[in-house]
Design an enzyme around this catalytic site. Structure first.
Site, PDB file in Angstrom:
ATOM      1  N   LYS A   1      77.818  66.590  68.261  1.00 55.01           N
ATOM      2  CA  LYS A   1      78.862  66.203  68.976  1.00 55.01           C
ATOM      3  C   LYS A   1      79.688  65.347  68.006  1.00 55.01           C
ATOM      4  O   LYS A   1      79.042  64.553  67.554  1.00 55.01           O
ATOM      5  CB  LYS A   1      78.738  65.448  70.358  1.00 55.01           C
ATOM      6  CG  LYS A   1      79.944  65.108  71.106  1.00 55.01           C
ATOM      7  CD  LYS A   1      80.390  66.278  71.952  1.00 55.01           C
ATOM      8  CE  LYS A   1      81.682  66.199  72.660  1.00 55.01           C
ATOM      9  NZ  LYS A   1      82.838  66.579  71.258  1.00 55.01           N
TER      10      LYS A   1
ATOM     11  N   GLN B   1      77.959  58.684  63.677  1.00 53.33           N
ATOM     12  CA  GLN B   1      78.056  59.510  64.969  1.00 53.33           C
ATOM     13  C   GLN B   1      76.822  59.624  65.696  1.00 53.33           C
ATOM     14  O   GLN B   1      76.602  59.437  67.099  1.00 53.33           O
ATOM     15  CB  GLN B   1      78.772  60.751  64.826  1.00 53.33           C
ATOM     16  CG  GLN B   1      79.286  61.255  66.208  1.00 53.33           C
ATOM     17  CD  GLN B   1      80.721  60.922  66.464  1.00 53.33           C
ATOM     18  OE1 GLN B   1      81.594  60.785  65.759  1.00 53.33           O
ATOM     19  NE2 GLN B   1      80.881  60.692  67.756  1.00 53.33           N
TER      20      GLN B   1
ATOM     21  N   LYS C   1      76.221  56.209  67.399  1.00 55.87           N
ATOM     22  CA  LYS C   1      77.167  55.884  68.491  1.00 55.87           C
ATOM     23  C   LYS C   1      76.938  56.860  69.666  1.00 55.87           C
ATOM     24  O   LYS C   1      76.875  56.453  70.683  1.00 55.87           O
ATOM     25  CB  LYS C   1      78.626  56.378  67.909  1.00 55.87           C
ATOM     26  CG  LYS C   1      79.755  56.185  68.860  1.00 55.87           C
ATOM     27  CD  LYS C   1      80.861  57.005  68.465  1.00 55.87           C
ATOM     28  CE  LYS C   1      81.290  56.410  67.029  1.00 55.87           C
ATOM     29  NZ  LYS C   1      82.685  56.731  66.434  1.00 55.87           N
TER      30      LYS C   1
ATOM     31  N   LYS D   1      80.307  65.893  62.486  1.00 50.75           N
ATOM     32  CA  LYS D   1      81.444  65.681  62.251  1.00 50.75           C
ATOM     33  C   LYS D   1      81.940  66.796  61.414  1.00 50.75           C
ATOM     34  O   LYS D   1      81.224  67.353  60.648  1.00 50.75           O
ATOM     35  CB  LYS D   1      81.702  64.295  61.656  1.00 50.75           C
ATOM     36  CG  LYS D   1      83.088  63.929  61.622  1.00 50.75           C
ATOM     37  CD  LYS D   1      83.307  63.098  62.884  1.00 50.75           C
ATOM     38  CE  LYS D   1      84.688  62.544  62.975  1.00 50.75           C
ATOM     39  NZ  LYS D   1      85.089  61.697  63.881  1.00 50.75           N
TER      40      LYS D   1
ATOM     41  N   GLY E   1      88.621  66.054  68.890  1.00 48.86           N
ATOM     42  CA  GLY E   1      89.714  65.429  67.641  1.00 48.86           C
ATOM     43  C   GLY E   1      89.041  64.405  67.081  1.00 48.86           C
ATOM     44  O   GLY E   1      88.168  63.584  67.284  1.00 48.86           O
ATOM     45  N   ASP E   2      90.219  64.126  65.931  1.00 49.45           N
ATOM     46  CA  ASP E   2      90.095  62.687  65.059  1.00 49.45           C
ATOM     47  C   ASP E   2      91.189  62.730  64.452  1.00 49.45           C
ATOM     48  O   ASP E   2      92.338  62.968  65.076  1.00 49.45           O
ATOM     49  CB  ASP E   2      88.786  62.788  64.092  1.00 49.45           C
ATOM     50  CG  ASP E   2      88.440  61.461  63.564  1.00 49.45           C
ATOM     51  OD1 ASP E   2      87.692  60.898  64.138  1.00 49.45           O
ATOM     52  OD2 ASP E   2      89.007  61.305  62.443  1.00 49.45           O
TER      53      ASP E   2
ATOM     54  N   THR F   1      89.306  56.419  73.846  1.00 52.48           N
ATOM     55  CA  THR F   1      88.672  55.454  72.799  1.00 52.48           C
ATOM     56  C   THR F   1      89.497  54.177  72.845  1.00 52.48           C
ATOM     57  O   THR F   1      88.782  53.224  72.601  1.00 52.48           O
ATOM     58  CB  THR F   1      88.818  56.177  71.490  1.00 52.48           C
ATOM     59  OG1 THR F   1      88.399  57.495  71.476  1.00 52.48           O
ATOM     60  CG2 THR F   1      88.274  55.379  70.404  1.00 52.48           C
TER      61      THR F   1
ATOM     62  N   ASN G   1      96.149  57.824  68.323  1.00 49.64           N
ATOM     63  CA  ASN G   1      95.663  58.030  69.519  1.00 49.64           C
ATOM     64  C   ASN G   1      94.873  56.867  70.030  1.00 49.64           C
ATOM     65  O   ASN G   1      95.083  56.057  71.205  1.00 49.64           O
ATOM     66  CB  ASN G   1      94.724  59.214  69.675  1.00 49.64           C
ATOM     67  CG  ASN G   1      93.930  59.399  71.006  1.00 49.64           C
ATOM     68  OD1 ASN G   1      92.797  59.093  70.949  1.00 49.64           O
ATOM     69  ND2 ASN G   1      94.544  59.647  71.694  1.00 49.64           N
TER      70      ASN G   1
ATOM     71  N   SER H   1      84.055  62.442  76.055  1.00 47.98           N
ATOM     72  CA  SER H   1      83.814  63.728  75.786  1.00 47.98           C
ATOM     73  C   SER H   1      82.758  64.413  76.319  1.00 47.98           C
ATOM     74  O   SER H   1      82.868  65.580  76.987  1.00 47.98           O
ATOM     75  CB  SER H   1      83.902  63.999  74.228  1.00 47.98           C
ATOM     76  OG  SER H   1      85.196  64.142  73.705  1.00 47.98           O
TER      77      SER H   1
HETATM   78  P1  NDP Z   1      95.377  59.603  64.449  1.00 47.01           P
HETATM   79  O1  NDP Z   1      95.758  60.588  63.663  1.00 47.01           O
HETATM   80  O2  NDP Z   1      95.930  59.746  66.067  1.00 47.01           O
HETATM   81  O3  NDP Z   1      96.166  58.206  63.997  1.00 47.01           O
HETATM   82  C1  NDP Z   1      95.628  57.633  62.810  1.00 47.01           C
HETATM   83  C2  NDP Z   1      96.373  56.414  62.527  1.00 47.01           C
HETATM   84  O4  NDP Z   1      95.978  55.657  61.439  1.00 47.01           O
HETATM   85  C3  NDP Z   1      97.906  56.807  62.323  1.00 47.01           C
HETATM   86  O5  NDP Z   1      98.874  55.788  62.610  1.00 47.01           O
HETATM   87  C4  NDP Z   1      97.770  56.838  60.747  1.00 47.01           C
HETATM   88  O6  NDP Z   1      99.250  56.492  60.133  1.00 47.01           O
HETATM   89  C5  NDP Z   1      96.929  55.533  60.350  1.00 47.01           C
HETATM   90  N1  NDP Z   1      96.150  55.982  59.203  1.00 47.01           N
HETATM   91  C6  NDP Z   1      95.498  57.104  58.849  1.00 47.01           C
HETATM   92  N2  NDP Z   1      94.893  57.046  57.505  1.00 47.01           N
HETATM   93  C7  NDP Z   1      95.541  56.100  57.200  1.00 47.01           C
HETATM   94  C8  NDP Z   1      95.273  55.546  55.911  1.00 47.01           C
HETATM   95  N3  NDP Z   1      94.774  56.272  54.777  1.00 47.01           N
HETATM   96  N4  NDP Z   1      96.286  54.618  55.439  1.00 47.01           N
HETATM   97  C9  NDP Z   1      96.969  53.852  56.553  1.00 47.01           C
HETATM   98  N5  NDP Z   1      96.962  54.306  57.768  1.00 47.01           N
HETATM   99  C10 NDP Z   1      96.178  55.330  57.994  1.00 47.01           C
HETATM  100  O7  NDP Z   1      93.895  59.118  64.640  1.00 47.01           O
HETATM  101  P2  NDP Z   1      93.018  58.588  65.615  1.00 47.01           P
HETATM  102  O8  NDP Z   1      93.905  57.489  66.371  1.00 47.01           O
HETATM  103  O9  NDP Z   1      92.327  59.495  66.480  1.00 47.01           O
HETATM  104  O10 NDP Z   1      91.992  57.857  64.780  1.00 47.01           O
HETATM  105  C11 NDP Z   1      92.092  56.691  64.280  1.00 47.01           C
HETATM  106  C12 NDP Z   1      90.521  56.118  63.839  1.00 47.01           C
HETATM  107  O11 NDP Z   1      89.858  56.034  65.016  1.00 47.01           O
HETATM  108  C13 NDP Z   1      89.790  56.763  62.749  1.00 47.01           C
HETATM  109  O12 NDP Z   1      88.945  56.016  62.086  1.00 47.01           O
HETATM  110  C14 NDP Z   1      88.867  57.804  63.560  1.00 47.01           C
HETATM  111  O13 NDP Z   1      87.641  58.285  63.088  1.00 47.01           O
HETATM  112  C15 NDP Z   1      88.611  56.826  64.762  1.00 47.01           C
HETATM  113  N6  NDP Z   1      88.037  57.355  66.069  1.00 47.01           N
HETATM  114  C16 NDP Z   1      88.731  58.183  66.909  1.00 47.01           C
HETATM  115  C17 NDP Z   1      88.426  58.648  68.046  1.00 47.01           C
HETATM  116  C18 NDP Z   1      89.151  59.603  68.968  1.00 47.01           C
HETATM  117  O14 NDP Z   1      88.740  59.771  70.055  1.00 47.01           O
HETATM  118  N7  NDP Z   1      90.343  60.053  68.313  1.00 47.01           N
HETATM  119  C19 NDP Z   1      87.223  58.259  68.592  1.00 47.01           C
HETATM  120  C20 NDP Z   1      86.205  57.266  67.780  1.00 47.01           C
HETATM  121  C21 NDP Z   1      86.786  56.937  66.589  1.00 47.01           C
HETATM  122  P3  NDP Z   1      99.644  57.747  59.506  1.00 47.01           P
HETATM  123  O15 NDP Z   1     100.389  58.858  60.639  1.00 47.01           O
HETATM  124  O16 NDP Z   1     100.963  57.368  58.640  1.00 47.01           O
HETATM  125  O17 NDP Z   1      99.044  58.576  58.618  1.00 47.01           O
END
Ligand code: NDP
Length: 447
Positions: free
Chosen positions: A92, A113, A116, A128, A167-168, A212, A243, A379
């Site tokens: 997962k 993961q 976690k 992943k 998603g991620d 999250t 997200n 999830s």
């Molecule tokens: P999203 O794609 O929804 O958002 C990511 C955000 O981070 C955007 O604002 C993006 O900006 C910014 N970002 C991404 N890469 C970079 C970078 N290299 N430099 C600067 N800003 C960056 O992703 P999520 O919110 O889903 O995920 C964010 C983090 O949380 C990740 O590490 C993910 O693995 C982790 N996570 C997510 C979960 C989930 O349920 N979604 C669960 C657990 C962990 P821009 O749009 O400009 O790229």
């Protein structure tokens, strides 16, 4: 051989087997460092090459993803799925679409993961996946064609009892929808439990979108409470505006905190009076624009394209963007400015140097594998609803999430104390997550 030598041998093997995969090395190093403590006390965890097996994915898939852009040109991306550990349940973990994706990044995420998912207390293994495809600037049809091509290969390897992606970064409800549609067509069955993060009318769970971010806020509340504090009146920085960030901001503000800054990869926004969450949602989730649009539309907000979001004085810092976004220098600045709490919404956003600074400067630190587990936990609740053809209310699902996050904090705190490192939630999370997986692996024999 001493435990120190033993662990250094495990790490050398990982370096040799996985050259150039720096993020994976970093994630393994952090976990192995904590495992020294448990190996001293419980040497049977070194039996049957348990740690070597834990560091080696059960299966790694790399595949070609050809698709046609709107100009009729064929593009080729690379797809990945790392099925890391199935001791506790089906693999997962999410799918990430971002140009920086490579096998080392997917492996670090898959490795994290495992622990976690174990901490959630729910029956899910670790995996992943993703692609180096960049969804930014692509049309809806391009996104659909890419997702469909990605699923044409991935569908052979996933399933309700085998591997359940979600998603991620770069993969939200729209992408899950396109992938689910193609899976359904190829499998010729409506297998709801094969993907999570689905739409609410076709098997999705209420609260999954918020989970999250909300979960991070619940975890951080517990951490604050353990040190006699709460979000009430606190200045909070949340990096990112995706997200995780959006729903962390929403819940933190509901709990009485003021979020004074957020960001995306184009810059960071300072908003001393708090964030207008509805406006941010409209800009990011509906219009899919950059953070500069927020500054144009909300009075009192300023855009910064230089310096760092972590330069701003705050009480609580919640990195919610991406790996290694907060380094030792940033952590020092946070400490100098009086920040007392850091909890990770993103996966591994703090570098090893930053974690050193948290420890040295007395910052209470909630690592991602514990603090951001709310997404995968919900999830798993979506899988439960799919399995019994049911859908739960928002209130009930949120209550389950809240209980799970409180429990994760308690388990991390109690385990850290039991192993002589009270207040070190990194050690608590790593050891507690490890023990359940390790016990299952030992019980299941050498497989
Ligand atoms: P999203 O794609 O929804 O958002 C990511 C955000 O981070 C955007 O604002 C993006 O900006 C910014 N970002 C991404 N890469 C970079 C970078 N290299 N430099 C600067 N800003 C960056 O992703 P999520 O919110 O889903 O995920 C964010 C983090 O949380 C990740 O590490 C993910 O693995 C982790 N996570 C997510 C979960 C989930 O349920 N979604 C669960 C657990 C962990 P821009 O749009 O400009 O790229």
């Amino acid at each position: 051989m001493s435990v120190e030598q033993q662990v250094s041998q495990y790490y050398d093997t990982v370096l040799k087997r996985n050259p150039g995969e720096s993020e994976f090395h970093q994630a393994v190093a952090e976990v192995l460092d904590s495992l020294k403590i448990i190996l001293e006390k419980d040497p049977h965890y070194a039996k049957d090459a348990l740690i070597e097996r834990l560091c080696e994915p059960e299966r790694q898939l790399i595949f070609r993803v050809p698709w046609t852009d709107d100009n009729g040109n064929v593009q080729v991306n690379r797809g990945f799925r790392v099925q890391f550990n199935s001791a506790l349940g089906p693999y997962k973990g999410g799918l990430r679409f971002h140009p920086s994706v490579n096998v080392g990044i997917i492996k670090f995420l898959g490795f994290e993961q495992i622990f976690k998912n174990s901490l959630t207390g729910l029956p899910i293994g670790g995996g992943k996946g993703g692609s180096d495809f960049d969804p930014k600037g692509k049309s809806d049809l391009e996104i659909m064609r890419f997702c469909q091509s990605f699923m044409v290969e991935l569908h052979r390897h996933i399933g309700e009892y085998r591997d359940v992606p979600a998603g991620d970064i770069g993969v939200g409800g729209r992408e899950i929808g396109y992938m689910f549609g193609m899976y359904k067509r190829l499998a010729n069955q409506h297998e709801s439990g094969v993907l999570t993060g689905k739409g609410l009318t076709w098997g999705g769970s209420l609260v999954r979108t918020e989970a999250t971010g909300y979960g991070l806020a619940y975890f951080t509340s517990e951490m604050l409470a353990a040190h006699g504090e709460s979000f009430e009146g606190k200045k909070v920085i949340v990096s990112g505006s995706g997200n995780v960030a959006i729903y962390a901001i929403q819940k933190v503000q509901e709990l009485g905190g003021t979020v004074i800054a957020f960001s995306d990869s184009s810059g960071w926004v300072e908003c001393p009076n708090g964030v207008d969450v509805a406006k941010l949602q409209d800009i990011k989730e509906v219009r899919r624009e950059r953070v500069s649009a927020y500054v144009d539309e909300v009075e009192g907000a300023t855009l910064h394209t230089d310096g760092s979001i972590w330069d701003l004085p705050c009480d609580v810092a919640l990195p919610c963007a991406t790996q290694n976004e907060l380094n030792g220098e940033h952590a020092t600045k946070l400490a100098d400015n009086g920040c007392k709490f850091v909890a990770e919404g993103a996966n591994m956003p703090s570098t090893a140097d930053a974690i050193e600074v948290y420890r040295a400067r007395g910052i209470h630190f909630g690592p991602g594998k514990a603090a951001n587990a709310g997404g995968v936990a919900t999830s798993a609740l979506e899988m439960q609803q799919n399995a019994c053809r049911d859908s739960w209310s928002f209130e009930y699902t949120d209550q389950r999430l809240h209980e799970i996050m409180s429990n994760i904090f308690k388990v991390c705190a109690a385990t850290a104390k039991e192993y002589g490192h009270e207040g070190d939630y990194v050690i608590g999370a790593n050891i507690a997550g490890f023990k359940k997986v390790a016990d299952a692996m030992l019980a299941q024999g050498v497989v």
